[in-house]
Design a protein around this motif. Structure first.
Motif, mmCIF file in Angstrom:
data_model
loop_
_atom_site.group_PDB
_atom_site.id
_atom_site.type_symbol
_atom_site.label_atom_id
_atom_site.label_comp_id
_atom_site.label_asym_id
_atom_site.label_seq_id
_atom_site.Cartn_x
_atom_site.Cartn_y
_atom_site.Cartn_z
ATOM 1 N N GLU A 39 9.752 13.568 23.392
ATOM 2 C CA GLU A 39 11.276 12.820 23.633
ATOM 3 C C GLU A 39 11.129 12.186 25.147
ATOM 4 N N ASP A 40 10.574 12.585 26.107
ATOM 5 C CA ASP A 40 10.495 12.051 27.466
ATOM 6 C C ASP A 40 9.561 10.787 27.197
ATOM 7 N N ALA A 41 8.559 11.049 26.617
ATOM 8 C CA ALA A 41 7.279 9.890 26.582
ATOM 9 C C ALA A 41 8.094 8.719 25.714
ATOM 10 N N SER A 42 8.934 8.889 24.945
ATOM 11 C CA SER A 42 9.447 7.992 24.153
ATOM 12 C C SER A 42 10.646 7.070 25.114
ATOM 13 N N ALA A 82 12.784 3.567 24.987
ATOM 14 C CA ALA A 82 13.736 4.041 23.958
ATOM 15 C C ALA A 82 15.303 3.665 24.373
ATOM 16 N N ARG A 83 16.231 3.429 23.627
ATOM 17 C CA ARG A 83 17.606 3.377 24.282
ATOM 18 C C ARG A 83 18.039 4.983 23.925
ATOM 19 N N GLU A 84 17.679 5.517 22.616
ATOM 20 C CA GLU A 84 17.912 6.818 21.988
ATOM 21 C C GLU A 84 16.889 7.261 21.382
ATOM 22 N N VAL A 85 16.604 8.631 21.333
ATOM 23 C CA VAL A 85 15.484 9.168 20.631
ATOM 24 C C VAL A 85 16.000 10.276 19.828
ATOM 25 N N PHE A 86 15.534 10.321 18.338
ATOM 26 C CA PHE A 86 15.693 11.210 17.491
ATOM 27 C C PHE A 86 14.443 12.096 17.252
ATOM 28 N N ILE A 87 14.590 13.347 17.066
ATOM 29 C CA ILE A 87 13.376 13.951 16.981
ATOM 30 C C ILE A 87 13.298 14.574 15.400
#
Length: 331
Positions: free
Chosen positions: A115-118, A123-128
């Motif tokens: 998530e942090d790397a993205s 990224a504006r928002e990250v979804f795992i």
């Protein structure tokens, strides 16, 4: 207009990028070539893959992802950034929303690192997204219905097995045995049986060319070049598909046992659904010849490979937000 939704299949062997409305726009090996002297990145992707085992001492080709999780954080961050820019181009005015997949057995720390790397990569928002869930969506399975679907995603570093119902994972496991382990098993076998040292790329060529995990009447043969461990000189030998089956037996047995374990823990109603609907295979590793027959013979359940197993996870990761929005609207 300039809003971009991106799905990234962050694989151990290769990275695929899916852009909404365009499909899979990029597929490159997750390899980075680093100059040890200056600690700078020399090449990323296909260019770096061609350097594996062929570089001078100061340049090393590394895989920043090991068994589906980040092993080198700063290099992974730069690699994600490079692939996003390559896929989106310079035209994007707004930071993209990124869905990115992780193995179902990933820990909180490993997930946070992805998530942090993205975010660092822009990224504006990250979804795992859990890999089997993405694989199911990408394989065209309707996950919103209350019935059991079993997905086996065999990637480069991990095999993810899950039973999915109503848009969520009911029972799952992740084993660190997959495509890369098939290559390693071939390397070990060649060394032990033929006193021949072969590289990763040669092992992969053997796996693709004559690799099988189920005994068949037709025997395929292939010439293999390597270094004789006794004389130290180059040598060419002939290898058969029967030998490759023997080399891969231990690794494929582990995958079958993991499938067995998930089926044992699945609620009976969902087990009945799986018996009717069958098991769906995705991921590059499932292209190994004879895998469908092996799983079918050991479980007694009809097993089929997804239409495009290599891109299923990337497509599913990219479509994840759409599918979830649709499910929420139906509620």
């Amino acid at each position: 207009m300039f809003d971009t939704d991106i799905g990234i299949d962050l694989g151990t062997a290769s990275i695929l990028v899916y852009i909404k409305g365009k499909g899979v726009v990029l597929k490159e090996p997750s390899v980075v070539a680093i100059d040890r002297d200056t600690d700078t990145i020399r090449a990323i992707g296909e260019e770096a893959r061609l350097m594996i085992g062929r570089t001078p001492g100061n340049i090393v080709a590394v895989r920043p992802l090991r068994q589906g999780v980040i092993s080198n954080y700063s290099v992974t961050e730069q690699m994600i950034k490079y692939f996003i820019q390559k896929a989106v181009g310079k035209r994007s005015y707004k930071k993209p929303r990124i869905s990115i997949c992780v193995p179902s057995g990933a820990t909180e720390v490993e997930t946070k690192a992805v998530e942090d790397a993205s975010f660092q990569a822009g990224a504006r928002e990250v979804f795992i997204v859990e890999e089997p869930l993405a694989a199911a969506i990408g394989a065209g399975i309707d996950i919103s219905k209350p019935c059991g679907n079993m997905v086996v995603d065999i990637g480069g570093g991990t095999t993810d097995i899950a039973v999915i119902s109503l848009g969520a994972t009911v029972e799952s496991t992740s084993v660190k045995v997959a495509g890369d382990d098939f290559d390693d098993a071939i390397v070990r076998y060649m060394r032990k049986k033929h006193n021949l040292l072969v590289g990763e790329r040669t092992a992969e060529e053997i796996k693709i060319g004559i690799g099988t995990c189920f005994k068949k009447t037709e025997v395929k043969k292939m010439e293999v070049r390597g270094r004789n461990l006794v004389t130290g000189l180059p040598k060419i030998i002939e290898v058969t598909s029967e030998e490759v089956e023997e080399a891969l037996r231990e690794a494929t047995t582990q995958i079958v046992e993991a499938i067995h374990g998930v089926l044992e823990n699945t609620p009976p109603e969902l087990s009945a659904d799986i018996a009717v609907r069958g098991i769906v295979l995705t991921g590059g590793g499932c292209l190994l010849d004879g895998l469908e027959e092996l799983i079918e013979s050991k479980t007694g359940i009809n097993t089929m490979t997804a239409e495009d197993p290599m891109t299923a996870v990337a497509i599913g990761t990219g479509r994840y937000l759409e599918v979830m929005d649709e499910m929420n609207q139906e509620k």
